[in-house]
Design an enzyme around this catalytic site. Structure first.
Site, short mmCIF file in Angstrom:
data_model
loop_
_atom_site.label_atom_id
_atom_site.label_comp_id
_atom_site.label_asym_id
_atom_site.label_seq_id
_atom_site.Cartn_x
_atom_site.Cartn_y
_atom_site.Cartn_z
N THR A 42 0.87 -1.19 0.00
CA THR A 42 0.00 0.00 0.00
C THR A 42 0.90 1.24 0.00
O THR A 42 1.59 1.51 0.98
CB THR A 42 -0.91 0.03 1.24
OG1 THR A 42 -1.66 -1.18 1.29
CG2 THR A 42 -1.85 1.23 1.18
N LYS B 140 -7.11 1.94 -2.86
CA LYS B 140 -6.72 1.32 -1.59
C LYS B 140 -6.69 2.37 -0.47
O LYS B 140 -7.12 2.12 0.66
CB LYS B 140 -5.35 0.65 -1.76
CG LYS B 140 -4.74 0.09 -0.50
CD LYS B 140 -5.57 -1.01 0.12
CE LYS B 140 -4.96 -1.44 1.45
NZ LYS B 140 -5.89 -2.23 2.25
N LYS C 257 0.12 5.24 8.41
CA LYS C 257 0.73 5.59 7.10
C LYS C 257 -0.36 5.77 6.04
O LYS C 257 -0.34 6.70 5.25
CB LYS C 257 1.71 4.47 6.72
CG LYS C 257 2.30 4.50 5.34
CD LYS C 257 1.77 3.43 4.40
CE LYS C 257 1.77 2.03 4.87
NZ LYS C 257 1.18 1.07 3.93
P1 NAP Z 1 4.85 -6.09 7.98
O1 NAP Z 1 4.44 -7.35 8.66
O2 NAP Z 1 5.30 -4.95 8.80
O3 NAP Z 1 5.97 -6.46 6.89
C1 NAP Z 1 6.66 -5.44 6.21
C2 NAP Z 1 7.62 -6.06 5.20
O4 NAP Z 1 8.36 -5.00 4.57
C3 NAP Z 1 8.67 -7.00 5.82
O5 NAP Z 1 8.97 -8.02 4.91
C4 NAP Z 1 9.85 -6.05 6.01
O6 NAP Z 1 11.10 -6.71 6.08
C5 NAP Z 1 9.76 -5.26 4.72
N1 NAP Z 1 10.50 -4.00 4.79
C6 NAP Z 1 10.26 -2.93 5.59
N2 NAP Z 1 11.16 -1.95 5.34
C7 NAP Z 1 11.97 -2.41 4.36
C8 NAP Z 1 13.08 -1.86 3.65
N3 NAP Z 1 13.54 -0.61 3.90
N4 NAP Z 1 13.68 -2.62 2.71
C9 NAP Z 1 13.22 -3.86 2.43
N5 NAP Z 1 12.18 -4.45 3.05
C10 NAP Z 1 11.55 -3.72 4.00
O7 NAP Z 1 3.67 -5.52 7.08
P2 NAP Z 1 2.41 -6.27 6.43
O8 NAP Z 1 1.28 -6.20 7.39
O9 NAP Z 1 2.82 -7.54 5.83
O10 NAP Z 1 2.04 -5.19 5.29
C11 NAP Z 1 2.78 -5.10 4.10
C12 NAP Z 1 2.09 -4.09 3.18
O11 NAP Z 1 0.75 -4.53 2.92
C13 NAP Z 1 1.96 -2.68 3.77
O12 NAP Z 1 2.04 -1.75 2.73
C14 NAP Z 1 0.54 -2.67 4.37
O13 NAP Z 1 0.02 -1.38 4.46
C15 NAP Z 1 -0.17 -3.54 3.35
N6 NAP Z 1 -1.36 -4.24 3.86
C16 NAP Z 1 -1.34 -4.86 5.06
C17 NAP Z 1 -2.48 -5.53 5.53
C18 NAP Z 1 -2.53 -6.21 6.86
O14 NAP Z 1 -3.65 -6.45 7.34
N7 NAP Z 1 -1.43 -6.54 7.51
C19 NAP Z 1 -3.62 -5.55 4.73
C20 NAP Z 1 -3.61 -4.94 3.47
C21 NAP Z 1 -2.47 -4.28 3.04
P3 NAP Z 1 11.72 -7.19 7.51
O15 NAP Z 1 11.06 -8.51 7.80
O16 NAP Z 1 13.17 -7.29 7.28
O17 NAP Z 1 11.35 -6.12 8.52
#
Ligand code: NAP
Length: 294
Positions: free
Chosen positions: A95, A170, A238
């Site tokens: 997102t 989104k 965010k």
């Molecule tokens: P998360 O659990 O916080 O995972 C974030 C991912 O991004 C991890 O793989 C992290 O790597 C990586 N990352 C962060 N900073 C980075 C960098 N500088 N360089 C490379 N990799 C980096 O988040 P999530 O919940 O899976 O969400 C991921 C995306 O989907 C976000 O944009 C969120 O808004 C969106 N989203 C989430 C949900 C939900 O319910 N969770 C639903 C819809 C959409 P590390 O493991 O090394 O930290």
């Protein structure tokens, strides 16, 4: 079908596992490489860098935390741009805002690659169950080619046209969701402070025109003060920030969303950023508590 997968956070891990379970060959990479181990146990290969994954796979999906992570994986050393070339597709499901997506799209297409933005609606459980809603925009040919993967990851995919439309859709959805979560939190506090049973409130809400799965799923845990992260609060904040910026660009006044954003910011300042976004309830409680004292 062989796909690369960059980012094994809450969403990425569940989505990559789903692809593996459904017969896809998957090569994974995550910034913290140890998070790849569980996927390897389920048959994934590991790429040492984003560039290595792109080199190996015709199609690569990414789902990363925010615009800066999405940029870093593409533009930094050993990033996507080093190996993207004619005939390869890159699908970013993070997102982000439309500007971020457009910059990535431009860089990929200048090197001959195809780009699709495809953020998802739905959280951890829908990701595990292959029940996401996919909001794609960009290269239609690439969309058509990766439909078999989208059919595994989601219950419904939309193609929304030009780059930016998926990102904007989104953000609008998550702006509504964040505002609703604040309204529910205020309602729960108001019920408690006025001597009503909070569970009764949830039961009654569930029977009427504003019944919805989010209130039903999150409400009981909120009452218990339990916020295991499905959608981390820092990501919801965010999304509010990016949605408000979209409102700025289009001169759309959003006082409700702006107030909700303040509550999420306050929650982050209290160290609740890694909890579920429903933890904003704690902030609403604290604010009411302070107001009651004065
Ligand atoms: P998360 O659990 O916080 O995972 C974030 C991912 O991004 C991890 O793989 C992290 O790597 C990586 N990352 C962060 N900073 C980075 C960098 N500088 N360089 C490379 N990799 C980096 O988040 P999530 O919940 O899976 O969400 C991921 C995306 O989907 C976000 O944009 C969120 O808004 C969106 N989203 C989430 C949900 C939900 O319910 N969770 C639903 C819809 C959409 P590390 O493991 O090394 O930290």
């Amino acid at each position: 079908m062989e796909v690369g997968f960059l980012g094994l956070g809450i969403m990425g891990k569940a989505m990559a596992l789903n692809l593996l379970r459904n017969g896809f060959k998957v090569t994974v990479w995550n910034r913290t490489l140890s998070k790849c181990d569980e996927l390897v146990e389920h048959g994934a290969s590991v790429g040492e860098t984003p560039a290595a994954v792109i080199k190996k796979c015709k199609y690569t999906i990414a789902i990363l935390s925010d615009p800066s992570a999405a940029f870093s994986v593409v533009f930094d050393k050993d990033g996507v741009l080093e190996e993207i070339c004619n005939g390869k597709g890159y699908i970013d499901m993070s997102t982000v805002d439309a500007e971020t997506s457009s910059k990535i799209s431009k860089a990929i297409t200048e090197k001959g690659g195809y780009f699709l933005e495809a953020p998802v609606s739905g959280s951890k459980k829908p990701a595990e169950d292959g029940q996401l809603v996919i909001l794609a925009a960009g290269e239609k040919t690439l969309y058509d080619e990766v439909i078999p993967a989208f059919d595994v990851l989601g219950k419904k995919s939309f193609f929304l046209g030009q780059i930016g439309n998926g990102a904007k859709m989104k953000l609008v959805i998550n702006m509504i969701m964040g505002s609703m979560m604040n309204a529910l939190s205020e309602g729960l506090v108001l019920a408690e402070r006025s001597g009503l049973e909070q569970q009764k409130l949830l039961d009654i809400l569930d029977l009427g025109g504003i019944a919805n799965p989010m209130f039903k799923q999150k409400g009981p845990a909120m009452i218990q003060g339990s916020f295991p992260p499905a959608f981390p609060l820092k990501h919801q904040q965010k999304d509010m920030r990016l949605a408000l910026a979209l409102g700025d660009e289009n001169a759309v006044a959003m006082p409700v969303a702006a107030a909700a954003n303040e509550a999420f910011k306050k929650a982050r300042s209290l160290g609740l950023g890694d909890k579920d976004f429903s933890a904003v309830y704690e902030v609403v409680k604290v604010l009411q508590h302070s107001a009651g004292k004065s």
